[in-house]
Design a protein around this motif. Structure first.
Motif, short mmCIF file in Angstrom:
data_model
loop_
_atom_site.label_atom_id
_atom_site.label_comp_id
_atom_site.label_asym_id
_atom_site.label_seq_id
_atom_site.Cartn_x
_atom_site.Cartn_y
_atom_site.Cartn_z
N GLU A 10 0.85 -1.18 0.00
CA GLU A 10 0.00 0.00 0.00
C GLU A 10 0.89 1.23 0.00
OE1 GLU A 10 -3.36 0.06 -0.12
OE2 GLU A 10 -3.37 -2.13 -0.26
N PRO A 11 0.38 2.38 -0.47
CA PRO A 11 1.19 3.61 -0.43
C PRO A 11 1.74 3.87 0.97
CG PRO A 11 -0.80 3.96 -1.70
CD PRO A 11 -0.93 2.60 -1.06
N GLY A 12 3.04 4.18 1.04
CA GLY A 12 3.69 4.44 2.32
C GLY A 12 4.31 3.22 2.97
N GLU A 13 3.98 2.02 2.47
CA GLU A 13 4.55 0.79 3.02
C GLU A 13 5.84 0.43 2.28
OE1 GLU A 13 0.63 -1.72 4.43
OE2 GLU A 13 1.50 -2.18 2.50
N THR A 14 6.64 -0.40 2.89
CA THR A 14 7.81 -0.95 2.22
C THR A 14 7.32 -1.85 1.09
OG1 THR A 14 9.06 -0.92 4.28
CG2 THR A 14 9.88 -2.35 2.53
N ILE A 20 8.73 -4.61 -8.49
CA ILE A 20 9.57 -3.85 -9.42
C ILE A 20 10.29 -4.74 -10.42
CG2 ILE A 20 9.82 -1.83 -7.93
CD1 ILE A 20 12.61 -2.91 -7.16
N LEU A 21 9.92 -6.01 -10.48
CA LEU A 21 10.49 -6.91 -11.47
C LEU A 21 10.12 -6.41 -12.86
CD1 LEU A 21 12.08 -9.56 -11.78
CD2 LEU A 21 9.89 -10.75 -11.85
N ASN A 22 11.08 -6.40 -13.76
CA ASN A 22 10.94 -5.93 -15.15
C ASN A 22 10.81 -4.41 -15.27
OD1 ASN A 22 11.10 -8.56 -16.26
ND2 ASN A 22 8.98 -8.89 -15.64
N PHE A 23 11.06 -3.66 -14.21
CA PHE A 23 11.10 -2.20 -14.31
C PHE A 23 12.38 -1.80 -15.03
CE2 PHE A 23 8.24 0.00 -10.98
CZ PHE A 23 7.22 -0.89 -11.19
N ILE A 24 12.33 -0.68 -15.75
CA ILE A 24 13.50 -0.10 -16.39
C ILE A 24 14.21 0.78 -15.37
CG2 ILE A 24 14.34 1.38 -18.27
CD1 ILE A 24 13.09 -1.26 -19.22
N PHE A 62 19.86 -2.29 -3.28
CA PHE A 62 18.55 -1.64 -3.21
C PHE A 62 18.47 -0.87 -1.90
CE2 PHE A 62 13.85 -1.81 -2.54
CZ PHE A 62 13.50 -1.07 -3.65
N VAL A 63 19.12 0.30 -1.90
CA VAL A 63 19.21 1.14 -0.71
C VAL A 63 18.82 2.57 -1.06
CG1 VAL A 63 20.99 -0.28 0.40
CG2 VAL A 63 21.67 1.58 -1.11
N PRO A 64 18.31 3.34 -0.09
CA PRO A 64 17.89 4.72 -0.37
C PRO A 64 18.98 5.60 -0.97
CG PRO A 64 17.05 4.03 1.76
CD PRO A 64 17.98 2.94 1.28
N ILE A 70 10.72 5.64 -7.44
CA ILE A 70 10.08 4.48 -8.05
C ILE A 70 8.81 4.98 -8.71
CG2 ILE A 70 9.06 2.20 -7.69
CD1 ILE A 70 10.80 1.97 -5.16
N ARG A 71 8.73 4.83 -10.02
CA ARG A 71 7.57 5.28 -10.79
C ARG A 71 6.76 4.06 -11.21
NH1 ARG A 71 11.41 8.90 -14.68
NH2 ARG A 71 11.97 10.51 -13.15
N PHE A 72 5.82 3.68 -10.34
CA PHE A 72 5.04 2.47 -10.59
C PHE A 72 4.24 2.56 -11.88
CE2 PHE A 72 5.87 2.04 -6.06
CZ PHE A 72 6.24 0.71 -5.98
N GLU A 73 3.67 3.74 -12.17
CA GLU A 73 2.82 3.89 -13.35
C GLU A 73 3.60 3.65 -14.64
OE1 GLU A 73 3.58 6.91 -11.49
OE2 GLU A 73 2.32 6.06 -9.92
N LYS A 74 4.87 4.07 -14.66
CA LYS A 74 5.70 3.95 -15.85
C LYS A 74 6.61 2.72 -15.81
CE LYS A 74 5.98 8.87 -16.86
NZ LYS A 74 6.91 9.98 -17.14
N LYS A 75 6.60 2.00 -14.69
CA LYS A 75 7.49 0.85 -14.48
C LYS A 75 8.95 1.26 -14.63
CE LYS A 75 4.27 -2.79 -15.38
NZ LYS A 75 4.36 -4.20 -15.22
#
Length: 81
Positions: A10-14, A20-24, A62-64, A70-75
Motif C-alpha cells: 500500500e502507499p507508504g509501506e515498504t 519492481i520486477l521488469n522495471f527499467i 537496493f538502498v535509499p 520508483i515510478r510504478f505507473e511507468k514501471k
C-alpha cells in the motif's frame, strides 16, 4: 506459496521486490541502465540484478542512497549511482 495479490504494498509501506520486477532502471538524466530481471542478496542488503543493453548483468544495492524514485505507473526506477 501464497497468492501474488498478497504481495502488493500500500502507499507508504515498504514495497515487495516482486513489484519492481521488469522495471527499467534509469539514471537521474533519464539514460537507461538496464532492466530489473532478478534479485539477490549480499547478506546485508537486497540487490537488484539489472540486465544491461549489452546483455551483461550488474548487481545494485537496493538502498535509499541509490534508489531516488520508483515510478510504478511507468514501471521505472531512478537510480543515482
Amino acid at each position: 506459496l501464497i497468492p501474488e495479490e498478497l504481495l502488493i504494498s500500500e502507499p507508504g509501506e515498504t514495497i515487495y521486490l516482486s513489484e519492481i520486477l521488469n522495471f527499467i532502471a534509469l539514471d537521474p538524466e533519464g539514460k537507461s541502465l538496464g532492466t530489473v530481471t532478478d534479485f539477490s542478496s549480499n547478506g546485508v542488503q537486497d540487490l537488484l540484478v539489472l540486465q544491461k543493453s549489452d546483455q551483461n548483468f550488474a548487481e545494485i544495492p537496493f538502498v535509499p542512497a541509490f534508489v531516488k524514485e520508483i515510478r510504478f505507473e511507468k514501471k521505472e526506477l531512478v537510480l543515482d549511482l
